[in-house]
Design a protein around this motif. Structure first.
Motif, short mmCIF file in Angstrom:
data_model
loop_
_atom_site.label_atom_id
_atom_site.label_comp_id
_atom_site.label_asym_id
_atom_site.label_seq_id
_atom_site.Cartn_x
_atom_site.Cartn_y
_atom_site.Cartn_z
N LYS A 8 0.46 -0.85 -0.66
CA LYS A 8 0.01 0.21 -0.26
C LYS A 8 1.00 1.10 -0.04
O LYS A 8 2.00 1.29 1.05
CB LYS A 8 -0.73 -0.11 1.49
N VAL A 9 0.36 2.54 -0.84
CA VAL A 9 0.83 3.22 -0.76
C VAL A 9 0.31 4.55 -0.72
O VAL A 9 -0.93 5.02 -1.69
CB VAL A 9 1.96 3.68 -2.41
N ASN A 10 0.16 5.39 0.02
CA ASN A 10 -0.89 6.52 0.59
C ASN A 10 -2.06 6.07 0.30
O ASN A 10 -2.90 6.52 -0.58
CB ASN A 10 -0.86 7.43 -0.96
N GLY A 11 -2.12 4.63 0.45
CA GLY A 11 -4.00 3.60 0.55
C GLY A 11 -4.18 2.84 -0.34
O GLY A 11 -5.56 2.65 -0.58
N PHE A 19 3.53 0.45 -10.67
CA PHE A 19 2.38 0.33 -10.94
C PHE A 19 1.02 0.57 -9.99
O PHE A 19 0.88 0.18 -8.92
CB PHE A 19 1.40 -1.13 -11.87
N PHE A 20 -0.01 1.04 -10.18
CA PHE A 20 -1.54 1.51 -9.55
C PHE A 20 -2.33 0.44 -9.57
O PHE A 20 -2.96 0.58 -10.76
CB PHE A 20 -1.03 2.87 -9.19
#
Length: 215
Positions: free
Chosen positions: A143-146, A171-172
């Motif tokens: 998790k990056v910034n939620g 990737f997101f």
């Protein structure tokens, strides 16, 4: 961290140029699809492929195409794997210098008589020594910034001009058509004391494609 510069150019080539080395890569284990993410299998020689199950996918040699390039796959645009939509090259340039490095055109110093710099993958930024290409990193899901992301690092062997560079690819989950690229240098690279790379990238498609320079 110093501001860096790494030229990441997307290069379009003809289909005949993209369809090299089929006999080798077909022996590798195909990637896993786990939820949102496509990732290499572990513990056996595997295809170096990472990405979003519904969006952009990237790969490295020995998948079809020249060495020293990151392959870009876009199955959502009807490019069937392993048909390459485009490539990313590393082309570092010292500030004030006229000659840049060419990752796909320079001869390898690790693999004698082969053209194109060797790229390898890692789950973190510490893999400055060459790793076995047949056993690619899995990539880190976190998790990056939620938001859930998939992150990997792509390293290159040193360039003829002394540059030692690598890139972080991320990737997101909510943005299948985006790929974030953060460029970096090894601690012992010649790019010191404020030296920079040039960073350039061309859009892949009408969907947004992110390139990001880390400071």
């Amino acid at each position: 961290m110093r501001q860096l510069l790494l030229s990441l150019f997307l290069l379009i080539i003809t289909p005949s140029g993209a369809q090299q080395s089929f006999s080798d890569w077909k022996q590798l284990a195909p990637p896993d699809t786990v939820g949102t993410w496509i990732q290499p299998v572990q513990g056996k020689p595997a295809m170096p492929v990472w990405g979003h199950a519904d969006g952009i996918i990237v790969g490295l040699a020995p998948l079809p195409g020249p060495r020293g390039l990151i392959r870009i796959y876009t199955p959502y645009l009807d490019y069937e794997f392993p048909e390459v939509m485009n490539f990313i090259a590393f082309e570092p340039i010292p500030r004030g210098a006229e000659e840049r490095g060419y990752s796909e055109l320079e001869k390898s110093s690790l693999d004698k008589e082969k053209w194109g710099k060797r790229f390898w993958s890692s789950d973190d930024a510490t893999a400055v020594l060459p790793l076995n290409e047949q056993y690619p990193a899995r990539g880190v899901v976190e998790k990056v910034n939620g938001e859930e992301t998939l992150t990997l690092y792509v390293f290159s062997e040193p360039f003829d001009n002394g540059a030692k560079v690598y890139a972080r690819l991320r990737f997101f989950e909510s943005r299948p058509y985006e790929l974030e690229i953060t460029t970096n240098i090894y601690d012992d690279s010649i790019f010191k004391n404020g030296e920079k790379f040039i960073f350039g990238i061309t859009p892949l498609s009408p969907q947004q494609f992110i390139g990001k320079i880390q400071h």
